[in-house]
Design a protein around this motif. Structure first.
Motif, PDB file in Angstrom:
ATOM      1  N   ILE A  73      14.672 -12.308  77.366  1.00 48.48           N
ATOM      2  CA  ILE A  73      14.136 -11.794  76.502  1.00 48.48           C
ATOM      3  C   ILE A  73      13.755 -11.740  75.439  1.00 48.48           C
ATOM      4  N   GLU A  74      12.996 -11.677  74.232  1.00 46.69           N
ATOM      5  CA  GLU A  74      12.475 -11.230  72.937  1.00 46.69           C
ATOM      6  C   GLU A  74      12.982 -10.846  72.373  1.00 46.69           C
ATOM      7  N   PRO A  75      14.146 -11.284  71.582  1.00 45.86           N
ATOM      8  CA  PRO A  75      14.963 -10.195  70.342  1.00 45.86           C
ATOM      9  C   PRO A  75      14.062  -8.973  69.822  1.00 45.86           C
ATOM     10  N   ASN A  76      13.234  -9.833  69.253  1.00 44.43           N
ATOM     11  CA  ASN A  76      11.999  -8.446  68.143  1.00 44.43           C
ATOM     12  C   ASN A  76      11.473  -7.938  69.034  1.00 44.43           C
ATOM     13  N   GLN A  77      11.122  -7.989  70.127  1.00 42.27           N
ATOM     14  CA  GLN A  77      10.660  -6.659  70.763  1.00 42.27           C
ATOM     15  C   GLN A  77      10.987  -5.001  69.641  1.00 42.27           C
ATOM     16  N   MET A  82      17.586  -5.325  68.020  1.00 37.63           N
ATOM     17  CA  MET A  82      18.385  -5.712  67.226  1.00 37.63           C
ATOM     18  C   MET A  82      18.998  -5.189  66.356  1.00 37.63           C
ATOM     19  N   GLU A  83      19.192  -4.083  66.387  1.00 44.08           N
ATOM     20  CA  GLU A  83      20.441  -3.132  65.944  1.00 44.08           C
ATOM     21  C   GLU A  83      21.625  -3.687  66.448  1.00 44.08           C
ATOM     22  N   VAL A  84      21.196  -3.409  67.516  1.00 42.23           N
ATOM     23  CA  VAL A  84      22.689  -3.027  68.967  1.00 42.23           C
ATOM     24  C   VAL A  84      23.095  -5.098  68.674  1.00 42.23           C
ATOM     25  N   VAL A  85      22.108  -6.229  68.375  1.00 39.15           N
ATOM     26  CA  VAL A  85      22.434  -7.257  68.615  1.00 39.15           C
ATOM     27  C   VAL A  85      23.284  -7.274  66.720  1.00 39.15           C
ATOM     28  N   HIS A  86      22.889  -6.488  65.502  1.00 36.73           N
ATOM     29  CA  HIS A  86      24.001  -6.868  64.480  1.00 36.73           C
ATOM     30  C   HIS A  86      24.952  -6.284  64.262  1.00 36.73           C
ATOM     31  N   HIS A  87      25.151  -4.988  65.213  1.00 38.39           N
ATOM     32  CA  HIS A  87      26.503  -3.955  65.517  1.00 38.39           C
ATOM     33  C   HIS A  87      27.604  -4.723  66.195  1.00 38.39           C
ATOM     34  N   LEU A  88      26.586  -4.833  67.700  1.00 36.63           N
ATOM     35  CA  LEU A  88      27.813  -5.908  68.573  1.00 36.63           C
ATOM     36  C   LEU A  88      28.317  -7.337  67.574  1.00 36.63           C
ATOM     37  N   GLY A  89      27.218  -7.926  66.429  1.00 37.45           N
ATOM     38  CA  GLY A  89      27.675  -9.536  66.229  1.00 37.45           C
ATOM     39  C   GLY A  89      28.872  -9.082  64.888  1.00 37.45           C
ATOM     40  N   LYS A  90      29.518  -8.069  64.387  1.00 38.40           N
ATOM     41  CA  LYS A  90      30.109  -7.272  63.906  1.00 38.40           C
ATOM     42  C   LYS A  90      31.422  -7.192  64.439  1.00 38.40           C
ATOM     43  N   THR A  91      31.325  -6.725  65.734  1.00 36.58           N
ATOM     44  CA  THR A  91      32.298  -6.195  66.459  1.00 36.58           C
ATOM     45  C   THR A  91      33.026  -7.204  66.283  1.00 36.58           C
ATOM     46  N   LEU A  92      32.080  -8.261  67.503  1.00 33.33           N
ATOM     47  CA  LEU A  92      32.825  -9.292  68.166  1.00 33.33           C
ATOM     48  C   LEU A  92      33.478 -10.111  67.114  1.00 33.33           C
TER      49      LEU A  92
END
Length: 227
Positions: A73-77, A82-92
């Motif tokens: 899955i291409e993240p930038n598609q 990408m918003e979810v990636v950033h939010h979950l990156g901070k949460t985790l």
């Protein structure tokens, strides 16, 4: 260990090299992860919450991107992805740091934002109640505030679940454990030394992950289960 002695190459490096050859994994994400860990090791304590959040996200975001790449899955598609990636990156990342507190305190180190620890007058020297042999409750106020930020980012990510590309939720299933941990942490009033915090997850957590997968989401919605 034997592999390192015979070849001079760490076994983990061999596995990563093999995974990169068999899958479309970007080496830049591995480099970002290593750089993030190196930076974290050189920071005694984050100067403020902004730096703490940056360090937390940097330690987890590359892993989420790699998991997406494993799913082809291409993240930038998708902007929402990408918003979810950033939010979950901070949460985790924040939850990782919360979990590390009991271990870091053994080395007389508290890796929590300095502005928040100063707000509650918490530092390693005045942290322990020597009479009762446990940390002062002020420490748990610090944990509460950091956990609240982690939950805020998790809630923001949840709102975007229905806008994610098909099957991409599978890259974020670690969030199910984070959601459960935050719930249990609240139940014990953010006392990291409460033994019940680390019990009852052997059956509960796998069940939650299973249900989340069936609903094609990266969180457990108990209300939806009952309907």
């Amino acid at each position: 260990r034997r592999c390192v002695q015979e070849t001079g190459v760490h076994g983990v490096s061999i596995c990563i090299h093999s995974a990169c050859k068999q899958n479309p994994l970007s080496k830049k994400h591995f480099k970002r992860l290593i750089d993030a860990k190196r930076f974290e090791l050189n920071v005694e304590q984050p100067a403020d919450f902004t730096q703490f959040e940056m360090i937390a996200e940097a330690s987890r975001l590359p892993l989420l991107l790699l998991q997406l790449e494993l799913l082809r899955i291409e993240p930038n598609q998708s902007k929402e992805l990408m918003e979810v990636v950033h939010h979950l990156g901070k949460t985790l990342g924040m939850i990782d740091q919360i979990k590390n507190v009991p271990y870091s305190l053994r080395r007389y180190k508290l890796f929590m934002p300095l502005d928040i620890t100063m707000k509650y007058n918490v530092n390693v020297r005045n942290l322990w109640d020597r009479i009762n042999g446990k940390p002062n409750d002020d420490l748990f106020d610090v944990i509460l505030e950091v956990a609240a930020y982690a939950k805020m980012h998790l809630d923001e990510a949840k709102k975007l679940n229905n806008k994610l590309p098909n099957q991409s939720f599978r890259a974020f299933l670690h969030a199910v454990e984070s959601e459960y941990y935050l719930e249990q942490l609240e139940k014990v009033n953010f006392n990291l030394y409460e033994t019940s915090l680390y019990k009852n997850s052997i059956m509960t957590l796998p069940y939650r992950v299973h249900k989340a997968c069936r609903m094609q989401q990266f969180f457990y919605n108990e209300t939806a289960q009952q309907q």
